[in-house]
Write a protein that holds these residues in place. Structure first.
Motif, mmCIF file in Angstrom:
data_model
loop_
_atom_site.group_PDB
_atom_site.id
_atom_site.type_symbol
_atom_site.label_atom_id
_atom_site.label_comp_id
_atom_site.label_asym_id
_atom_site.label_seq_id
_atom_site.Cartn_x
_atom_site.Cartn_y
_atom_site.Cartn_z
ATOM 1 N N SER A 284 35.851 22.432 -11.131
ATOM 2 C CA SER A 284 35.981 21.539 -12.792
ATOM 3 C C SER A 284 36.568 20.089 -12.175
ATOM 4 N N GLY A 285 36.160 19.314 -13.109
ATOM 5 C CA GLY A 285 36.171 17.786 -12.578
ATOM 6 C C GLY A 285 34.448 16.968 -12.999
ATOM 7 N N ASN A 286 34.881 15.871 -12.542
ATOM 8 C CA ASN A 286 33.443 15.071 -13.257
ATOM 9 C C ASN A 286 33.190 14.730 -11.600
ATOM 10 N N PHE A 287 32.174 14.717 -11.182
ATOM 11 C CA PHE A 287 31.041 14.340 -9.821
ATOM 12 C C PHE A 287 30.744 12.789 -10.159
ATOM 13 N N GLY A 288 31.144 11.600 -9.507
ATOM 14 C CA GLY A 288 31.086 9.875 -9.991
ATOM 15 C C GLY A 288 30.163 9.573 -8.803
ATOM 16 N N LEU A 289 28.784 9.427 -9.019
ATOM 17 C CA LEU A 289 27.946 8.323 -7.817
ATOM 18 C C LEU A 289 28.169 7.103 -9.027
ATOM 19 N N ALA A 290 27.970 5.796 -7.944
ATOM 20 C CA ALA A 290 27.200 4.730 -8.057
ATOM 21 C C ALA A 290 25.702 4.456 -7.084
ATOM 22 N N GLY A 291 25.182 3.251 -7.721
ATOM 23 C CA GLY A 291 23.860 2.930 -7.015
ATOM 24 C C GLY A 291 22.954 1.763 -7.393
ATOM 25 N N HIS A 292 22.636 1.028 -7.017
ATOM 26 C CA HIS A 292 22.111 -0.165 -6.841
ATOM 27 C C HIS A 292 20.637 -0.127 -7.793
ATOM 28 N N ARG A 293 20.891 -0.246 -8.851
ATOM 29 C CA ARG A 293 19.395 -0.551 -10.273
ATOM 30 C C ARG A 293 18.258 -1.617 -9.755
#
Length: 393
Positions: A284-293
């Motif tokens: 259970s949980g939220n897999f958070g990702l960040a990336g350049h646009r």
């Protein structure tokens, strides 16, 4: 001319009646018939006319109207135009000089012929041409002298005048300042153009190369068993993100630092401090990702084009995790960290589950706001069973 020899009929006598039809007109050529009567004593061809000449024979000269005999230097001649030795083409002769000088051969007539180049020979014409046009026959330079030639003929300037002219030719301080400012603007423009080229083109080239190398290295390590699931160091790659609709295949690394992760063309996992999120294998949980646009590989440039139900796949060493896109938040503040909660705010989810959150900057080429895309896991597939349908189709 008066006194010229004329054809007489055979067996005729001097003074016989002339035949009118044998009279030549001035300037015309009269054909010589077999026989014709002599012209009357009062007839004299006009200057410039041509009369056919008989075969040479001995005869007495006809006296002139004033009773004198013609000049022996011109016995029985009609006027002949000067011979042009430089051409044999037909031409209209120049009119002969008028008056008795042309017939009498007086010194005045001879002098006129000597002075007039058209009445002389080739040597006379050459001399006249040299007098008019110079030694080589060129046209005289009657136009104004060039500026440089006029300046050369001027008297040399004094030292004071030379200094004054030198100071006048020096640019003023305002001109020098304007030139310097213009050069600064040009240099600044060139540098800005180079910077934009670097940001929009070269960073993408370099980031794609680094991300591709990292993905290949990661898959080779998985195949050889060098990496095991567990905790990862910041900047270390541990998974591969697939977004089939956008043709995105990019490594996932631990952390969200620009220099260590995002600027290298990878996407980063929120795994630090208060922004720490779950891993895909958690129940259970939220897999958070960040990336350049934009720039540096721009892997999330077109995530705004995803629609509900589009697959998002996370590939790890042992498993494939398949998510379905569920909702999007077009604009939010960079400080809105609630979008990374285990049950993200604004996502539409109301209970704990296995979620994925993609974050990037918006609008394009700025970092003023954030765009959020959420998805929900729908399949967990071991690698031993092969790729999921989302990656095969």
């Amino acid at each position: 001319m008066p006194g010229a020899f004329e054809d007489w009929p055979a067996g005729g006598e001097y003074g016989a009646s002339p035949q009118p039809e044998a009279q030549p007109q001035p300037g015309s050529y009269a054909p010589r018939p077999e026989s014709y009567a002599p012209q009357s004593e009062s007839y004299a061809p006009q200057p410039g006319s041509y009369v056919s000449q008989p075969e040479p024979y001995s005869a007495s000269y006809e006296p002139l109207p004033d009773g004198s005999l013609p000049d022996e230097s011109l016995p029985g001649e009609s006027y002949l135009p000067p011979v042009d030795e430089e051409t044999v083409a037909l031409r209209i002769p120049d009119p002969p000089p008028s008056g008795s000088d042309a017939v009498s051969g007086s010194p005045a007539s001879s002098a006129t012929r000597r002075d007039d180049p058209s009445q002389g020979g080739r040597a006379a014409r050459r001399k006249a041409a040299k007098r008019r046009h110079g030694r080589h026959g060129g046209a005289p330079d009657t136009g104004p002298a060039p500026e440089g030639a006029r300046e050369e003929r001027r008297a040399p300037l004094s030292r004071v005048e030379a200094r004054r002219q030198a100071r006048a030719r020096k640019p003023s301080p305002a001109v020098v300042a304007s030139r310097a400012i213009g050069e600064v603007f040009i240099t600044t423009g060139v540098l800005m153009l180079l910077f934009v080229t670097y940001q929009l083109w070269w960073t993408n080239v370099r980031a794609h190369a680094q991300a591709g190398s990292e993905a290949s290295s990661l898959q080779n390590d998985w195949a050889s068993g060098k990496r095991n699931p567990g905790a990862f160091e910041p900047g270390q790659g541990f998974a591969i993100l697939h977004i089939p609709k956008l043709d995105v295949v990019v490594p996932i690394a631990e952390g969200t630092s620009n220099k260590g992760v995002l600027d290298r063309g990878m996407v980063g996992h929120y795994a630090e401090g208060a922004l720490k999120t779950a891993m895909p294998g958690d129940k259970s949980g939220n897999f958070g990702l960040a990336g350049h646009r934009n720039t540096h590989g721009e892997p999330f440039r077109y995530i705004n084009k995803l629609s509900p139900g589009d697959p998002i796949v996370v590939e790890t060493q042992d498993e494939y995790y398949v998510y379905k896109m569920s909702s999007i938040l077009p604009v939010t503040s960079p400080s809105n960290t609630s979008v990374l909660n285990p049950v993200p705010t604004g996502s539409g989810f109301t209970e704990p589950g296995r979620y994925i959150t993609l974050t990037t900057c918006t609008p394009e080429f700025t970092s003023k706001y954030r765009m959020i895309v959420w998805g929900k896991m729908v399949e967990e597939r071991p690698r031993s069973k092969g790729k999921p349908d989302a990656l095969v189709s």
